[in-house]
Design a protein around this motif. Structure first.
Motif, PDB file in Angstrom:
ATOM      1  N   LYS A 168      45.308  38.649  40.140  1.00 52.51           N
ATOM      2  CA  LYS A 168      45.670  38.556  41.556  1.00 52.51           C
ATOM      3  C   LYS A 168      45.038  37.324  42.199  1.00 52.51           C
ATOM      4  O   LYS A 168      45.662  36.647  43.025  1.00 52.51           O
ATOM      5  CB  LYS A 168      45.203  39.820  42.298  1.00 52.51           C
ATOM      6  CG  LYS A 168      45.967  41.081  41.952  1.00 52.51           C
ATOM      7  CD  LYS A 168      45.396  42.277  42.703  1.00 52.51           C
ATOM      8  CE  LYS A 168      46.128  43.567  42.370  1.00 52.51           C
ATOM      9  NZ  LYS A 168      45.521  44.737  43.074  1.00 52.51           N
ATOM     10  N   THR A 169      43.807  37.034  41.806  1.00 51.54           N
ATOM     11  CA  THR A 169      43.079  35.913  42.391  1.00 51.54           C
ATOM     12  C   THR A 169      43.693  34.565  42.035  1.00 51.54           C
ATOM     13  O   THR A 169      43.733  33.654  42.864  1.00 51.54           O
ATOM     14  CB  THR A 169      41.607  35.945  41.906  1.00 51.54           C
ATOM     15  OG1 THR A 169      40.989  37.125  42.395  1.00 51.54           O
ATOM     16  CG2 THR A 169      40.842  34.737  42.405  1.00 51.54           C
ATOM     17  N   ILE A 170      44.179  34.419  40.810  1.00 48.79           N
ATOM     18  CA  ILE A 170      44.663  33.105  40.377  1.00 48.79           C
ATOM     19  C   ILE A 170      46.143  32.865  40.689  1.00 48.79           C
ATOM     20  O   ILE A 170      46.616  31.734  40.614  1.00 48.79           O
ATOM     21  CB  ILE A 170      44.421  32.878  38.875  1.00 48.79           C
ATOM     22  CG1 ILE A 170      45.333  33.764  38.022  1.00 48.79           C
ATOM     23  CG2 ILE A 170      42.955  33.081  38.517  1.00 48.79           C
ATOM     24  CD1 ILE A 170      45.283  33.441  36.547  1.00 48.79           C
ATOM     25  N   LEU A 171      46.868  33.917  41.069  1.00 51.13           N
ATOM     26  CA  LEU A 171      48.310  33.757  41.291  1.00 51.13           C
ATOM     27  C   LEU A 171      48.657  32.688  42.331  1.00 51.13           C
ATOM     28  O   LEU A 171      49.612  31.920  42.126  1.00 51.13           O
ATOM     29  CB  LEU A 171      48.932  35.098  41.688  1.00 51.13           C
ATOM     30  CG  LEU A 171      49.220  36.066  40.535  1.00 51.13           C
ATOM     31  CD1 LEU A 171      49.825  37.354  41.074  1.00 51.13           C
ATOM     32  CD2 LEU A 171      50.134  35.438  39.499  1.00 51.13           C
ATOM     33  N   PRO A 172      47.935  32.592  43.472  1.00 50.16           N
ATOM     34  CA  PRO A 172      48.292  31.538  44.433  1.00 50.16           C
ATOM     35  C   PRO A 172      48.197  30.135  43.835  1.00 50.16           C
ATOM     36  O   PRO A 172      49.033  29.277  44.137  1.00 50.16           O
ATOM     37  CB  PRO A 172      47.264  31.738  45.555  1.00 50.16           C
ATOM     38  CG  PRO A 172      46.892  33.179  45.469  1.00 50.16           C
ATOM     39  CD  PRO A 172      46.886  33.486  43.995  1.00 50.16           C
ATOM     40  N   VAL A 173      47.209  29.903  43.003  1.00 54.11           N
ATOM     41  CA  VAL A 173      47.065  28.591  42.377  1.00 54.11           C
ATOM     42  C   VAL A 173      48.199  28.350  41.383  1.00 54.11           C
ATOM     43  O   VAL A 173      48.751  27.251  41.297  1.00 54.11           O
ATOM     44  CB  VAL A 173      45.701  28.481  41.670  1.00 54.11           C
ATOM     45  CG1 VAL A 173      45.598  27.185  40.881  1.00 54.11           C
ATOM     46  CG2 VAL A 173      44.577  28.553  42.691  1.00 54.11           C
ATOM     47  N   VAL A 174      48.557  29.382  40.643  1.00 52.32           N
ATOM     48  CA  VAL A 174      49.662  29.260  39.691  1.00 52.32           C
ATOM     49  C   VAL A 174      50.956  28.934  40.425  1.00 52.32           C
ATOM     50  O   VAL A 174      51.704  28.025  40.043  1.00 52.32           O
ATOM     51  CB  VAL A 174      49.827  30.561  38.878  1.00 52.32           C
ATOM     52  CG1 VAL A 174      51.052  30.473  37.969  1.00 52.32           C
ATOM     53  CG2 VAL A 174      48.582  30.831  38.049  1.00 52.32           C
ATOM     54  N   GLU A 175      51.203  29.650  41.505  1.00 52.92           N
ATOM     55  CA  GLU A 175      52.457  29.474  42.244  1.00 52.92           C
ATOM     56  C   GLU A 175      52.517  28.136  42.959  1.00 52.92           C
ATOM     57  O   GLU A 175      53.515  27.405  42.858  1.00 52.92           O
ATOM     58  CB  GLU A 175      52.629  30.612  43.256  1.00 52.92           C
ATOM     59  CG  GLU A 175      53.920  30.539  44.044  1.00 52.92           C
ATOM     60  CD  GLU A 175      54.100  31.718  44.986  1.00 52.92           C
ATOM     61  OE1 GLU A 175      55.237  31.949  45.417  1.00 52.92           O
ATOM     62  OE2 GLU A 175      53.098  32.395  45.291  1.00 52.92           O
ATOM     63  N   GLN A 176      51.456  27.769  43.667  1.00 52.48           N
ATOM     64  CA  GLN A 176      51.462  26.533  44.448  1.00 52.48           C
ATOM     65  C   GLN A 176      51.539  25.306  43.559  1.00 52.48           C
ATOM     66  O   GLN A 176      52.083  24.275  43.954  1.00 52.48           O
ATOM     67  CB  GLN A 176      50.223  26.488  45.345  1.00 52.48           C
ATOM     68  CG  GLN A 176      50.246  27.556  46.429  1.00 52.48           C
ATOM     69  CD  GLN A 176      48.904  27.723  47.124  1.00 52.48           C
ATOM     70  OE1 GLN A 176      47.945  27.030  46.821  1.00 52.48           O
ATOM     71  NE2 GLN A 176      48.821  28.673  48.048  1.00 52.48           N
ATOM     72  N   GLY A 177      50.989  25.395  42.363  1.00 50.95           N
ATOM     73  CA  GLY A 177      51.028  24.250  41.462  1.00 50.95           C
ATOM     74  C   GLY A 177      52.249  24.207  40.583  1.00 50.95           C
ATOM     75  O   GLY A 177      52.381  23.329  39.735  1.00 50.95           O
ATOM     76  N   LYS A 178      53.169  25.156  40.773  1.00 48.80           N
ATOM     77  CA  LYS A 178      54.374  25.250  39.950  1.00 48.80           C
ATOM     78  C   LYS A 178      54.011  25.285  38.460  1.00 48.80           C
ATOM     79  O   LYS A 178      54.624  24.636  37.630  1.00 48.80           O
ATOM     80  CB  LYS A 178      55.330  24.089  40.253  1.00 48.80           C
ATOM     81  CG  LYS A 178      55.833  24.084  41.686  1.00 48.80           C
ATOM     82  CD  LYS A 178      56.802  22.946  41.947  1.00 48.80           C
ATOM     83  CE  LYS A 178      57.300  22.982  43.383  1.00 48.80           C
ATOM     84  NZ  LYS A 178      58.238  21.868  43.679  1.00 48.80           N
ATOM     85  N   ASN A 179      52.978  26.074  38.173  1.00 46.69           N
ATOM     86  CA  ASN A 179      52.531  26.239  36.799  1.00 46.69           C
ATOM     87  C   ASN A 179      53.271  27.395  36.132  1.00 46.69           C
ATOM     88  O   ASN A 179      53.918  28.202  36.805  1.00 46.69           O
ATOM     89  CB  ASN A 179      51.018  26.508  36.768  1.00 46.69           C
ATOM     90  CG  ASN A 179      50.224  25.389  37.405  1.00 46.69           C
ATOM     91  OD1 ASN A 179      50.198  24.278  36.915  1.00 46.69           O
ATOM     92  ND2 ASN A 179      49.583  25.680  38.538  1.00 46.69           N
ATOM     93  N   HIS A 180      53.155  27.476  34.833  1.00 47.17           N
ATOM     94  CA  HIS A 180      53.767  28.561  34.072  1.00 47.17           C
ATOM     95  C   HIS A 180      52.662  29.397  33.454  1.00 47.17           C
ATOM     96  O   HIS A 180      51.732  28.866  32.844  1.00 47.17           O
ATOM     97  CB  HIS A 180      54.677  28.006  32.967  1.00 47.17           C
ATOM     98  CG  HIS A 180      55.310  29.075  32.126  1.00 47.17           C
ATOM     99  ND1 HIS A 180      56.292  29.912  32.607  1.00 47.17           N
ATOM    100  CD2 HIS A 180      55.094  29.446  30.821  1.00 47.17           C
ATOM    101  CE1 HIS A 180      56.659  30.752  31.638  1.00 47.17           C
ATOM    102  NE2 HIS A 180      55.952  30.494  30.554  1.00 47.17           N
TER     103      HIS A 180
END
Length: 263
Positions: free
Chosen positions: A21-33
């Motif tokens: 849950k904590t890392i999801l914003p970073v994953v989403e904002q950076g368009k990471n997979h």
């Protein structure tokens, strides 16, 4: 941190759920997979029933983190030990970074001592270790531990700059318990090289003094609002035993700031 394939190992534990849950914003904002990985164990005599069980556990895990549906992701699993599977998957050409949760001191014998330590030591890609309670928001400031002993970390710096965003990330290069006068000419030359490598990023060179190195890095990160502490393992001569009873293990036990172990 943009356009990376991130490996996230999970054992379906509450800690794993909270970390994801904590890392999801970073994953989403950076368009990471995101590649969500699980090392399964055989529990039933029937192979088909075992596969169904693992599939159901994965589905239940994903449902416990609703936000995962908003990011690019996939799941992978095999019957294996955690260490072996994480290293096997992270060795693949498509994986750029590993993010792992650890219980720190509470998990001395079960988490850090076996799985996290082995992965950090043997992985060929950078690893972000998320201590219990750590948050990974947008990375706007990185504290990079360095003593300029050598420039063996040129490739490691490439990974650091890929994780950082030159438009929003500043980097503090922190030397612990050494003054300007104590640096040799070779170390000063290496520092100038590092300055050139970071020329496209806001950065500054800092000195911090503390009784113990890991305390110093953690204290500096807290005082200056660092989102991430980056460690170059080969950069400190006195850290040859880094993953036995040394700096990064103590930091994982004590830090509330995510740790990036560069390779």
């Amino acid at each position: 941190m943009k356009n990376l394939n991130i490996l996230f190992p999970t054992d379906f534990s509450p800690l794993s759920i909270e970390t994801l849950k904590t890392i999801l914003p970073v994953v989403e904002q950076g368009k990471n997979h995101l590649v969500i990985l699980h090392a399964a164990t055989r529990e039933k005599s029937d192979a088909t029933a075992d596969r169904i069980r693992v599939k159901n556990e994965l589905e239940s895990f994903l449902k416990s983190v609703p936000g995962v549906s908003s990011v690019s992701h996939e799941t992978r699993w095999e019957y294996s030990t955690s260490r072996d599977l994480i290293l096997k998957e992270s060795d693949k050409v498509d994986i750029d970074l590993i993010i792992m949760a650890t219980k720190g001191a509470q998990g001395l014998n079960t988490i850090w001592g076996s799985k996290t330590e082995a992965v950090v030591r043997d992985a060929i890609v950078p690893v972000i270790v998320m201590p219990l309670g750590a948050k990974l928001s947008m990375i706007t400031k990185i504290a990079l531990a360095a003593d300029y002993d050598s420039m063996h970390h040129e490739h490691s710096l490439d990974a650091l700059l890929q994780i950082a965003d030159h438009q929003t990330t500043s980097i503090d290069i922190v030397t612990i318990n050494r003054t300007e006068e104590q640096l040799s000419r070779k170390e000063k030359m290496n520092r100038k090289y590092l300055k050139r490598r970071l020329q496209n990023f806001p950065h500054r060179f800092q000195h911090h003094f503390e009784d113990e190195i890991s305390h110093g890095l953690i204290a500096y990160a807290k005082k200056h609002g660092s989102d991430l502490i980056a460690i170059l393992p080969r950069d400190y001569r006195f850290l040859e035993g880094l993953f036995t009873e040394s700096l990064s293990k103590r930091m994982v036990y004590k830090s509330e700031v995510p740790l990036l172990i560069l390779k």
